[in-house]
Design a protein around this motif. Structure first.
Motif, PDB file in Angstrom:
ATOM      1  N   GLY A 194       0.822  -1.203   0.000  1.00 23.82           N
ATOM      2  CA  GLY A 194       0.000   0.000   0.000  1.00 23.82           C
ATOM      3  C   GLY A 194       0.854   1.250   0.000  1.00 23.82           C
ATOM      4  O   GLY A 194       0.626   2.191  -0.768  1.00 23.82           O
ATOM      5  N   VAL A 195       1.866   1.236   0.857  1.00 25.49           N
ATOM      6  CA  VAL A 195       2.783   2.366   0.929  1.00 25.49           C
ATOM      7  C   VAL A 195       3.486   2.560  -0.409  1.00 25.49           C
ATOM      8  O   VAL A 195       3.646   3.680  -0.901  1.00 25.49           O
ATOM      9  N   VAL A 196       3.864   1.439  -1.013  1.00 30.95           N
ATOM     10  CA  VAL A 196       4.559   1.506  -2.295  1.00 30.95           C
ATOM     11  C   VAL A 196       3.674   2.168  -3.349  1.00 30.95           C
ATOM     12  O   VAL A 196       4.083   3.083  -4.062  1.00 30.95           O
ATOM     13  N   ALA A 197       2.440   1.730  -3.396  1.00 27.79           N
ATOM     14  CA  ALA A 197       1.518   2.252  -4.401  1.00 27.79           C
ATOM     15  C   ALA A 197       1.338   3.754  -4.251  1.00 27.79           C
ATOM     16  O   ALA A 197       1.246   4.488  -5.241  1.00 27.79           O
ATOM     17  N   GLU A 198       1.305   4.209  -3.007  1.00 22.10           N
ATOM     18  CA  GLU A 198       1.079   5.628  -2.776  1.00 22.10           C
ATOM     19  C   GLU A 198       2.273   6.498  -3.089  1.00 22.10           C
ATOM     20  O   GLU A 198       2.139   7.635  -3.510  1.00 22.10           O
ATOM     21  N   THR A 199       3.487   5.967  -2.821  1.00 22.99           N
ATOM     22  CA  THR A 199       4.625   6.868  -2.810  1.00 22.99           C
ATOM     23  C   THR A 199       5.665   6.625  -3.889  1.00 22.99           C
ATOM     24  O   THR A 199       6.357   7.564  -4.285  1.00 22.99           O
TER      25      THR A 199
ATOM     26  N   VAL B 236      11.959  -5.464 -11.713  1.00 21.42           N
ATOM     27  CA  VAL B 236      12.095  -4.017 -11.538  1.00 21.42           C
ATOM     28  C   VAL B 236      11.193  -3.346 -12.560  1.00 21.42           C
ATOM     29  O   VAL B 236      11.199  -3.730 -13.730  1.00 21.42           O
ATOM     30  N   ALA B 237      10.432  -2.359 -12.106  1.00 17.99           N
ATOM     31  CA  ALA B 237       9.590  -1.648 -13.062  1.00 17.99           C
ATOM     32  C   ALA B 237       9.078  -0.366 -12.444  1.00 17.99           C
ATOM     33  O   ALA B 237       9.227  -0.142 -11.240  1.00 17.99           O
ATOM     34  N   ASP B 238       8.449   0.475 -13.276  1.00 19.42           N
ATOM     35  CA  ASP B 238       7.748   1.631 -12.743  1.00 19.42           C
ATOM     36  C   ASP B 238       6.619   1.135 -11.856  1.00 19.42           C
ATOM     37  O   ASP B 238       6.060   0.067 -12.098  1.00 19.42           O
ATOM     38  N   ALA B 239       6.264   1.941 -10.905  1.00 19.51           N
ATOM     39  CA  ALA B 239       5.237   1.513  -9.953  1.00 19.51           C
ATOM     40  C   ALA B 239       3.941   1.166 -10.683  1.00 19.51           C
ATOM     41  O   ALA B 239       3.309   0.148 -10.392  1.00 19.51           O
ATOM     42  N   ASP B 240       3.585   1.994 -11.640  1.00 21.63           N
ATOM     43  CA  ASP B 240       2.321   1.751 -12.346  1.00 21.63           C
ATOM     44  C   ASP B 240       2.330   0.399 -13.031  1.00 21.63           C
ATOM     45  O   ASP B 240       1.384  -0.384 -12.903  1.00 21.63           O
ATOM     46  N   SER B 241       3.417   0.134 -13.774  1.00 20.00           N
ATOM     47  CA  SER B 241       3.398  -1.103 -14.547  1.00 20.00           C
ATOM     48  C   SER B 241       3.491  -2.325 -13.652  1.00 20.00           C
ATOM     49  O   SER B 241       2.997  -3.392 -13.994  1.00 20.00           O
ATOM     50  N   ILE B 242       4.131  -2.169 -12.523  1.00 19.97           N
ATOM     51  CA  ILE B 242       4.208  -3.351 -11.652  1.00 19.97           C
ATOM     52  C   ILE B 242       2.846  -3.695 -11.056  1.00 19.97           C
ATOM     53  O   ILE B 242       2.493  -4.852 -10.901  1.00 19.97           O
ATOM     54  N   PHE B 243       2.083  -2.680 -10.769  1.00 20.46           N
ATOM     55  CA  PHE B 243       0.752  -2.961 -10.204  1.00 20.46           C
ATOM     56  C   PHE B 243      -0.218  -3.427 -11.270  1.00 20.46           C
ATOM     57  O   PHE B 243      -1.062  -4.270 -11.033  1.00 20.46           O
ATOM     58  N   GLU B 244      -0.059  -2.836 -12.478  1.00 21.36           N
ATOM     59  CA  GLU B 244      -0.992  -3.206 -13.541  1.00 21.36           C
ATOM     60  C   GLU B 244      -0.606  -4.506 -14.216  1.00 21.36           C
ATOM     61  O   GLU B 244      -1.447  -5.296 -14.619  1.00 21.36           O
ATOM     62  N   ASN B 245       0.721  -4.685 -14.365  1.00 22.07           N
ATOM     63  CA  ASN B 245       1.167  -5.814 -15.163  1.00 22.07           C
ATOM     64  C   ASN B 245       2.329  -6.536 -14.508  1.00 22.07           C
ATOM     65  O   ASN B 245       3.450  -6.494 -14.998  1.00 22.07           O
TER      66      ASN B 245
ATOM     67  N   PRO C 201       5.910 -14.417 -11.164  1.00 20.91           N
ATOM     68  CA  PRO C 201       4.878 -15.069 -10.341  1.00 20.91           C
ATOM     69  C   PRO C 201       4.922 -14.610  -8.876  1.00 20.91           C
ATOM     70  O   PRO C 201       3.885 -14.545  -8.224  1.00 20.91           O
ATOM     71  N   TYR C 202       6.109 -14.292  -8.404  1.00 20.89           N
ATOM     72  CA  TYR C 202       6.216 -13.832  -7.014  1.00 20.89           C
ATOM     73  C   TYR C 202       5.527 -12.474  -6.857  1.00 20.89           C
ATOM     74  O   TYR C 202       4.780 -12.259  -5.901  1.00 20.89           O
ATOM     75  N   THR C 203       5.789 -11.566  -7.810  1.00 22.77           N
ATOM     76  CA  THR C 203       5.143 -10.262  -7.763  1.00 22.77           C
ATOM     77  C   THR C 203       3.621 -10.424  -7.852  1.00 22.77           C
ATOM     78  O   THR C 203       2.876  -9.789  -7.108  1.00 22.77           O
TER      79      THR C 203
END
Lengths: 353, 354, 319
Positions: free
Chosen positions: A249-254, A269-278, A282-284
């Protein structure tokens, strides 16, 4: 967004030398490189111990002005990575055995421990997880802040005092001047973390490393603390923050960018947006599905099966193989490389090989 | 049943691990071996050091004076009253040159044997090749007294230590386990008890009553048990708060089971690590009391008593030098053992940032 | 905290007094038997009356307690002086040796302990550990006796006097010679006093510093860019001194009370030797007085410890 590199971490390896059974010793010492052999030959203490590879070949950059998050479970090596940057690894049992940390053109790992003191506090400041134990219990709060200022800035004691009061006011401590004379035990956990932040930000560092700064705090205070940390960037635009957390949650916000670590290695490793969207690894994916989704309130949360194996029992191939739901033969044999999949999105997985 | 065996397995491996660690600490490990061997040896002392012959063959019959008392008349030793003097007997038989013979211990002098008749000088006599460490003011052999004194000193302090630990651990466990009023009341009593100046009371008691081994053991135990209660009590308080104890309670385990099976094994670390130092302290006390003349009654061979003789005959250096060195070596070995045990049982990782 | 200790005062004295009551009752008879001279029954009665042994134990005890509050400890049988005077006249000597040993121990052990902690595992650390443990294994009084034999003109060297606090002709000496004479008489006893305490305090300091060096706040201090020296000698040391300072008062109390054994060995006329002599000579009023004073010293030592604790650790406050 694409900025100058502030820190370049290259192939960082930090090992903890731990006592082990005879079987583990033969297993873990057979493929030593020259460097480890030399290390073992030169240190009696290492006899009968094996290296637990807490950080094993980690490379990443921190750009000016960004907030970079490192996420992972406990034992994934995320904190050790951060401490390696400022060389604050407890020895014994830990040692940085290889790699480079290039900060403003200088390899910090080549400096002596003593030379590091010009960087710590001034260029790279830190905030720790445990506000209860991270402040010296027998020193007044004020003195602890003034100490940093006097060390790094050419100012008089009076000026330092004023500046310290100012810092405390900025982090929202009421009656700051009076509280300068108080001891840490007279503050609550959240207040102490504010003091820590005031201390860390007092010399306007170029990089702020925050190691799980909100984990030990009440949920209600967490947001305020994050807010205070981000204040650094308002004052100094090019300053960067390295935020270590397991709280997505903290990651997504900041965070602007996110590194996912597992088993001492970077997995994605990725931009926050792409890691949450895509999420690719499998661990992520597993981490993401353990987050509650406000759009699907009735859905059961998914947990990643199993627990992180003991650091000496990690599989030979992919470190995540023991818990991966999509594991196949190749995963057990060879470890995948970290490869680029899309714009500045890297992943270490055979599924994407 | 399977649970039990599993538990035992774990505890043995833990013990094995500690033992392995202890063995790796050479200074302590070798000290341990040496002290144990010496102590066992000291029980067999009469076979090596003593006035009684091991075997006497006299007129076709065998006698074993180490085990049995024989009057001098048995061997028709006319010049001696009471028990036979086997050293003289040996000489006599040699001169007679018949079938009779005497097998003496390697060092044929006893700790309480008065050698005034044999000595050519006025005791205390200098060390020479007959009496390696000389003789004391009553003409007794110093080496023999030192060796026998070692056995008595260690035995005494072992008994006192074990007794006072038993009491200390029991009371400490009680205070720690029951807590509350029992604890507060008990602690006050212990505080009062421990402000009594031990040496004073000890000396006063010894000067009133006739000290003997039992009385000294009793009194030293009486004053020695308090220290351990603090540690055990603390451990109990800590362990009691742990989850595994709540788990045991929730599963309906009784008090005694919780104390003996669950908490006590975990609380024993300080007990074991302090043991060697307690033994050292008790040897100290005994030597001090003997030195002041309030210890074991004469003629018990004792280091402290030799030292006090040394102080009265200050030019006879061996009277003070030999017991000091004997005591020093013994205490140093035990200290080394203690250091190694502490290291093995309570290892501290000295990590630093550098 | 103090309140917890205080109730001990009157009670423990009571215990001792009951004990001593018994001791007194037996006192004269054992003196007579040990001296081997038979005393006529009538004379015996008179002696008993003189010393107050004719009254029952509880009565003597009540009288004694009553006098205690008036600081009247009775009269010494041997010295025929008030016990209070007998004891106070010996105090300076014991305090002199106590303070010197105390200062020496703390001045040597704390820096040594810190240095050993910093150089943990080095050759210096290992050797100095061995040395302090060797010291620990020698009882002070035994070493004292040995030193006297070696250097006190016994069998070998005649470097130091054979005990005593000062030479007999001390008053006639010039002031320089007085100092020399005093030092001359001080060296051997002080060595005996400090020898076994060294190990405990040095190792305590070392362990305390090392433990503190691995604490979180040390990491914070380093992360601020503070130099290693300051981290060790300012941050770590201040915290490490808390347990050491706490033992200070107690230690002081013990030292001031004098050492039975060492004072006996060196024939130093302080509190310890007085205690020994009084017991041997069955001078019970003095023995009782010493017991009271010993207990008081211990109590005062504990209170000093508590006060120091409150000073060095801001987390502790008197309520």
């Amino acid at each position: 967004m694409e900025n100058k590199k502030l820190v370049e971490v290259k192939n960082l390896r930090t090992y903890f030398f731990v006592e082990a059974t005879d079987k583990q010793i033969t297993e873990h010492t057979e493929n030593f490189d020259e460097k480890l052999n030399a290390l073992y030959a030169g240190d009696k203490y290492l006899k009968g111990k094996v290296p637990a590879k807490a950080v094993d070949g980690v490379s990443f950059d921190i750009f000016e002005g960004e907030v970079l998050g490192i996420v992972g479970e406990s034992g994934s090596g995320k904190s050790v990575t951060a401490y390696s940057i400022t060389r604050l690894i407890p020895d014994p049992p830990g040692k940085i055995v290889g790699g480079e940390v290039i900060f403003k053109g200088k390899d910090l790992l080549k400096l002596s421990f003593d030379e590091m003191k010009d960087y710590r506090g001034k260029e790279i400041a830190m905030i720790f997880q445990e506000p209860m134990t991270s402040l010296n219990p027998v020193m007044k709060i004020g003195d602890q802040i003034i100490e940093v200022l006097l060390k790094h800035e050419k100012i008089s004691k009076e000026e330092a005092f004023k500046k310290a009061v100012n810092m405390l006011e900025q982090v929202g401590i009421p009656a700051a001047e009076k509280r300068m004379k108080d001891y840490p035990h007279q503050f609550s956990g959240g207040m102490r973390q504010r003091v820590m932040i005031a201390m860390a930000l007092s010399c306007h560092p170029a990089l702020l490393i925050a190691d799980e700064p909100t984990t030990a705090l009440d949920v209600t205070i967490q947001a305020q603390i994050i807010e205070l940390m981000l204040r650094l960037k308002k004052e100094r635009k090019e300053a960067a923050i390295l935020l270590i957390t397991h709280n997505l949650g903290v990651v997504a916000e900041t965070c602007d960018r996110v590194i996912v670590m597992y088993g001492g290695k970077i997995q994605e490793v990725a931009d926050a947006d792409s890691i949450f969207e895509n999420p690719l690894h499998p661990y992520t994916e597993g981490l993401m599905s353990s987050l509650p989704d406000p759009d699907k309130p009735k859905q059961l949360l998914q947990a990643i099966p199993g627990i992180i194996p003991h650091i000496l029992e990690l599989p030979k191939g992919c470190k995540f193989a023991t818990r991966c739901t999509k594991v196949f033969d190749k995963c057990w044999e060879t470890e995948p490389d970290l490869i680029e999949k899309g714009k500045s999105h890297f992943v270490r997985c055979h599924l994407h090989g | 049943m399977s649970d039990k065996s599993k538990e035992e397995k774990v505890s043995t491996t833990l013990f094995q691990k500690r033992w392995k660690k202890f063995k790796s600490l050479k200074r302590g490990y070798y000290s341990f071996i040496i002290v144990v061997i010496f102590y066992i040896f000291s029980f067999l002392l009469p076979f090596f050091v003593g006035r009684d012959a091991l075997i006497v063959k006299y007129e076709g019959e065998y006698y074993f004076p180490v085990f049995k008392f024989y009057l001098a008349e048995t061997f028709r030793q006319k010049e001696v009253q009471g028990e036979a003097n086997y050293r003289m007997l040996k000489e006599q038989f040699k001169q007679q040159d018949n079938d009779n013979w005497v097998l003496m211990p390697v060092y044929p002098y006893g700790p309480n044997e008065n050698l005034l008749d044999e000595l050519t000088e006025i005791p205390p006599t200098h060390p020479n090749n007959v009496h390696f460490f000389g003789t004391d003011d009553r003409g007794r052999d110093v080496l023999a007294r030192l060796l026998y004194g070692f056995n008595i000193g260690i035995s005494f302090s072992l008994i006192v230590t074990i007794l006072s630990y038993t009491i200390g651990v029991s009371i400490g466990s009680m205070l720690g386990f029951f807590g509350g009023k029992v604890d507060i009341f008990g602690q006050r009593l212990i505080e009062i008890w421990s402000t009594l100046p031990f040496l004073y009371v000890m000396i006063i008691l010894s000067s009133i009553l006739n000290p003997n081994f039992l009385l000294l053991t009793f009194v030293l135990t009486l004053f020695g048990w308090m220290g351990m209660t603090y540690y055990v009590r603390g451990e109990f308080y800590r362990e009691k708060a742990r989850d595994y104890v709540s788990a045991a309670v929730s599963m309906g385990a009784g008090n005694s089971k919780i104390i003996f099976k669950h908490i006590l094994p975990n609380a024993l670390t300080p007990v074991i690590t302090f043991l060697p130092f307690a033994i050292v302290a008790n040897i100290f006390s005994l030597v001090a009391l003997d030195y002041l003349g309030f210890g074991l009654p004469p003629p018990t061979p004792s280091w402290g008593q030799l030292m006090s003789q040394g102080m009265q005959n200050i030019e006879k250096w061996w009277l003070i030098g030999t017991p000091l060195i004997a005591m020093f070596l013994t205490l140093l070995s035990i200290t080394f053992i203690g250091e190694a045990i502490r290291e093995a049982f309570d290892p501290k990782v000295y990590s630093r940032l550098r | 905290m103090i309140l917890q200790v205080v109730p001990g005062g009157p009670l423990e004295m009571e215990i001792m007094r009951i004990r001593m009551g018994g001791a007194m009752g037996e006192g004269p008879s054992s003196t007579s038997s040990s001296s081997g001279i038979s005393i006529p029954e009538s004379a015996m009665e008179e002696i008993k009356k003189f010393y107050g042994f004719d009254k029952p134990i509880y009565e003597r005890y009540i009288v004694w307690v009553g006098n205690l509050f008036k600081l009247n400890l009775g009269k010494s049988y041997v010295y025929a002086e008030p016990v209070w005077d007998v004891i106070t006249s010996r105090f300076p000597v014991s305090i002199y040796f106590g303070m010197i040993s105390f200062l020496l121990t703390y001045l040597v052990c704390i820096p040594l302990g810190v240095y050993k902690a910093v150089k943990n595992g080095s050759t210096f650390d290992i050797i100095s550990s061995a040395i302090v443990f060797i010291g620990y294994s020698i009882p002070g009084f035994a070493l004292g006796a040995f030193l006297l034999v070696m250097f006190g003109g016994g069998s070998f060297l005649d470097w130091f006097p054979l005990g005593g606090f000062r030479s007999n002709d001390y008053d006639t000496l010039s002031s320089v010679d007085k100092i020399k004479d005093q030092i001359h008489h001080t060296v051997l006893p002080v060595i005996s006093y400090v020898i076994s305490g060294f190990a405990t305090l040095t190792i305590l300091t070392k362990n305390s510093v090392i433990e503190n060096l691995s604490q979180d706040y040390i990491r914070t201090a380093f992360s601020k860019g503070i130099s290693e020296k300051r981290v060790i000698f300012y941050h770590a040391l201040r915290n490490s001194l808390i347990p050491i300072a706490t033992g200070l008062g107690h230690f002081l109390g013990i030292l001031v009370a004098g050492s039975f054994l060492i004072e006996t060995v060196f024939n130093i006329d302080g509190i310890g030797l007085l205690g020994y002599k009084s017991i041997v000579q069955r001078d019970y009023p003095v023995v009782m007085g010493l017991l009271v004073i010993n207990t008081l010293l211990l109590l005062v030592g504990n209170i000093i410890s508590d006060i120091i604790y409150a000073i060095v650790d801001p987390r502790i406050r008197f309520k």
